[in-house]
Design a protein around this motif. Structure first.
Motif, PDB file in Angstrom:
ATOM      1  N   PRO A  93      -0.487  14.229  -3.899  1.00 12.14           N
ATOM      2  CA  PRO A  93      -0.322  12.779  -3.798  1.00 12.14           C
ATOM      3  C   PRO A  93      -0.720  12.222  -2.423  1.00 12.14           C
ATOM      4  O   PRO A  93      -0.838  12.974  -1.465  1.00 12.14           O
ATOM      5  CB  PRO A  93       1.174  12.602  -4.026  1.00 12.14           C
ATOM      6  CG  PRO A  93       1.782  13.845  -3.452  1.00 12.14           C
ATOM      7  CD  PRO A  93       0.774  14.947  -3.647  1.00 12.14           C
ATOM      8  N   CYS A  94      -0.880  10.891  -2.372  1.00  8.98           N
ATOM      9  CA  CYS A  94      -1.332  10.271  -1.117  1.00  8.98           C
ATOM     10  C   CYS A  94      -0.234  10.166  -0.075  1.00  8.98           C
ATOM     11  O   CYS A  94      -0.504  10.118   1.112  1.00  8.98           O
ATOM     12  CB  CYS A  94      -1.925   8.887  -1.406  1.00  8.98           C
ATOM     13  SG  CYS A  94      -0.679   7.594  -1.714  1.00  8.98           S
ATOM     14  N   ARG A  95       0.989  10.115  -0.529  1.00  9.07           N
ATOM     15  CA  ARG A  95       2.178   9.953   0.328  1.00  9.07           C
ATOM     16  C   ARG A  95       2.212   8.610   1.049  1.00  9.07           C
ATOM     17  O   ARG A  95       2.905   8.440   2.047  1.00  9.07           O
ATOM     18  CB  ARG A  95       2.293  11.099   1.351  1.00  9.07           C
ATOM     19  CG  ARG A  95       2.448  12.467   0.686  1.00  9.07           C
ATOM     20  CD  ARG A  95       3.012  13.478   1.671  1.00  9.07           C
ATOM     21  NE  ARG A  95       2.968  14.837   1.157  1.00  9.07           N
ATOM     22  CZ  ARG A  95       4.026  15.603   0.979  1.00  9.07           C
ATOM     23  NH1 ARG A  95       5.231  15.134   1.260  1.00  9.07           N
ATOM     24  NH2 ARG A  95       3.908  16.833   0.547  1.00  9.07           N
ATOM     25  N   ARG A  96       1.458   7.649   0.586  1.00 10.36           N
ATOM     26  CA  ARG A  96       1.447   6.324   1.205  1.00 10.36           C
ATOM     27  C   ARG A  96       1.835   5.228   0.224  1.00 10.36           C
ATOM     28  O   ARG A  96       2.323   4.189   0.621  1.00 10.36           O
ATOM     29  CB  ARG A  96       0.038   5.989   1.713  1.00 10.36           C
ATOM     30  CG  ARG A  96      -0.388   6.677   2.962  1.00 10.36           C
ATOM     31  CD  ARG A  96      -1.674   6.055   3.479  1.00 10.36           C
ATOM     32  NE  ARG A  96      -2.772   6.170   2.502  1.00 10.36           N
ATOM     33  CZ  ARG A  96      -3.649   7.167   2.479  1.00 10.36           C
ATOM     34  NH1 ARG A  96      -3.592   8.112   3.391  1.00 10.36           N
ATOM     35  NH2 ARG A  96      -4.608   7.210   1.565  1.00 10.36           N
ATOM     36  N   CYS A  97       1.578   5.442  -1.077  1.00  6.51           N
ATOM     37  CA  CYS A  97       1.732   4.354  -2.050  1.00  6.51           C
ATOM     38  C   CYS A  97       3.197   4.163  -2.432  1.00  6.51           C
ATOM     39  O   CYS A  97       4.081   4.923  -2.025  1.00  6.51           O
ATOM     40  CB  CYS A  97       0.886   4.636  -3.298  1.00  6.51           C
ATOM     41  SG  CYS A  97       1.577   5.923  -4.369  1.00  6.51           S
ATOM     42  N   HIS A 107       3.281  10.173 -10.215  1.00  8.99           N
ATOM     43  CA  HIS A 107       2.598   8.997 -10.767  1.00  8.99           C
ATOM     44  C   HIS A 107       1.567   8.405  -9.805  1.00  8.99           C
ATOM     45  O   HIS A 107       0.974   7.377 -10.085  1.00  8.99           O
ATOM     46  CB  HIS A 107       3.620   7.910 -11.120  1.00  8.99           C
ATOM     47  CG  HIS A 107       4.680   8.380 -12.068  1.00  8.99           C
ATOM     48  ND1 HIS A 107       4.383   9.032 -13.253  1.00  8.99           N
ATOM     49  CD2 HIS A 107       6.033   8.316 -12.004  1.00  8.99           C
ATOM     50  CE1 HIS A 107       5.519   9.342 -13.873  1.00  8.99           C
ATOM     51  NE2 HIS A 107       6.514   8.929 -13.142  1.00  8.99           N
ATOM     52  N   CYS A 108       1.375   9.045  -8.663  1.00 10.66           N
ATOM     53  CA  CYS A 108       0.454   8.529  -7.634  1.00 10.66           C
ATOM     54  C   CYS A 108      -0.985   8.551  -8.158  1.00 10.66           C
ATOM     55  O   CYS A 108      -1.419   9.511  -8.800  1.00 10.66           O
ATOM     56  CB  CYS A 108       0.568   9.400  -6.390  1.00 10.66           C
ATOM     57  SG  CYS A 108      -0.645   9.022  -5.128  1.00 10.66           S
ATOM     58  N   GLU A 109      -1.734   7.505  -7.832  1.00  7.30           N
ATOM     59  CA  GLU A 109      -3.116   7.412  -8.312  1.00  7.30           C
ATOM     60  C   GLU A 109      -4.014   8.501  -7.705  1.00  7.30           C
ATOM     61  O   GLU A 109      -4.982   8.927  -8.326  1.00  7.30           O
ATOM     62  CB  GLU A 109      -3.694   6.021  -7.998  1.00  7.30           C
ATOM     63  CG  GLU A 109      -4.957   5.765  -8.790  1.00  7.30           C
ATOM     64  CD  GLU A 109      -5.538   4.376  -8.586  1.00  7.30           C
ATOM     65  OE1 GLU A 109      -5.004   3.616  -7.763  1.00  7.30           O
ATOM     66  OE2 GLU A 109      -6.527   4.079  -9.266  1.00  7.30           O
TER      67      GLU A 109
END
Ligand code: ZN
Ligand code: ZN
Length: 369
Positions: A93-97, A107-109
């Motif tokens: 995951p991006c860990r920002r959204c 569920h991260c894009e």
């Protein structure tokens, strides 16, 4: 560590080739994992037959291994040292959204291969991407700064830790999504590794009644379901499952139905709706079918049924799964029926697909053997 990394690469539908990649230079915030175990599940069968991502893909999304080489920043951020054994979630995951900040990084894009062509997810990402080693069917796997890792507890072997994925799905779907707890009554459809893991999760959580269904060829698995906590098992080919569930529950039906079947069409959902209690039951489904002709929507709403979709696992479910495995309370090692090396990845997938006629419950790829 040699200079080359051997990997079993899916190069097309139903085709695997062994390839070698140069050991990548890792940045200060990255690491290399020596893959000990890459579990196989029904998703691999589908993705092998009908690849979802074009290009060469190193499959293997249920991975356990040892941190072989890591940058200082990586170890500091992850709280690990070289030599630690970890379970690697397949989400990157991006860990920002917003999802990531909520802790719902599944569920991260950035890790959503369905909607994002550039998504990173172990076992799904093209090996043409930088660092190449994005799947567990290889001697080593690349870990970027944002890999999600869980330290494997002392005393849990790599092979047993390979069950962390089905076990965490069991905890997520039955307990968190289905709300199974003390004195719950549950119908689990399908005695594969997923259904058996749900059985353990429900038993541990205090369910007072666990019924597991299967087919005639599942006889050994249904026996194992009993050993893991099922109170009743039903062979849907020789018995009327709805009649049995109603007889067992005194006509009341069950609180929760979990669908862990594969390729069974609409039957498990129809049985689930009928087997649920008069009002307010929960039905956990898996979206195998593109459409559902004559779906009994009226019955569903009249019974006030809540429908939940199975969607992977959370961080907490993985931690609880590893604790469950470490407890030794259930003979989960009996799920570990088959292991293959990298040369036999094609056979391994075909075995779990049932094409070899063997009764494989959990199949592991063991890249170091
Ligand atoms: Zn899987
Ligand atoms: Zn994110």
């Amino acid at each position: 560590m040699g200079e080359q990394v051997l990997a079993a690469v899916r190069t097309g539908a139903g085709t695997t080739e062994l390839r070698e990649y140069a050991v990548p230079d890792i940045p200060d915030d990255g690491a290399l994992l020596e893959v000990e175990v890459a579990g196989i599940c029904g998703t691999d069968v589908k993705m092998y037959a009908h690849p979802v991502v074009p290009g060469p893909v190193i499959m293997g999304h249920e991975n356990v291994g040892v941190i072989a080489k890591a940058g200082r920043t990586f170890l500091e951020r992850q709280g690990l040292v070289e030599g630690d054994r970890v379970f690697v979630e397949h989400y990157v995951p991006c860990r920002r959204c917003e999802w990531c900040h909520l802790g719902e990084y599944r569920h991260c894009e950035a890790t959503d291969w369905r909607n994002n062509q550039d998504a990173r997810r172990y076992g799904y990402t093209s090996a043409d991407n930088e660092y190449h080693l994005w799947g567990g069917f290889a001697e080593y796997m690349y870990l970027p700064w944002n890999a999600v890792l869980h330290k494997v507890p002392e005393g849990v072997t790599a092979e047993l830790a390979g069950l962390a994925t089905p076990m965490s799905n069991g905890i997520e779907w039955a307990l968190f999504d289905g709300g199974v707890g003390y004195a719950s009554t549950v119908l689990i459809q399908g005695p594969g590794q997923q259904g058996l893991s749900q059985t353990v999760a429900c038993k541990q959580a205090g369910a007072s009644l666990i019924i597991v269904t299967g087919t005639t060829r599942d006889a050994a698995r249904l026996e194992l379901a009993r050993a893991l906590g099922a109170d009743h098992v039903i062979d849907v080919q020789t018995e009327d499952p709805l009649e049995r569930v109603l007889a067992i529950t005194g006509g009341r039906g069950v609180d929760v139905v979990l669908d862990c079947t594969a390729g069974a069409g609409v039957a498990p959902v129809l049985l689930g709706i009928d087997a649920l209690k008069r009002r307010g039951g929960t039905l956990l489904i898996q979206g195998e079918l593109a459409s559902f002709p004559d779906f009994p929507l009226k019955k569903l709403t009249e019974k006030g049924i809540t429908m939940r979709s199975a969607r992977g696992h959370s961080y907490r479910a993985c931690e609880l799964a590893l604790a469950q495995l470490a407890s030794g309370r259930f003979p989960l090692e009996r799920l570990l029926t088959h292991g293959y090396n990298l040369h036999d990845v094609d056979l391994a997938v075909r075995t779990i697909a049932g094409e070899t006629g063997e009764d494989a419950i959990h199949v592991s790829v063991l890249p170091q053997t």
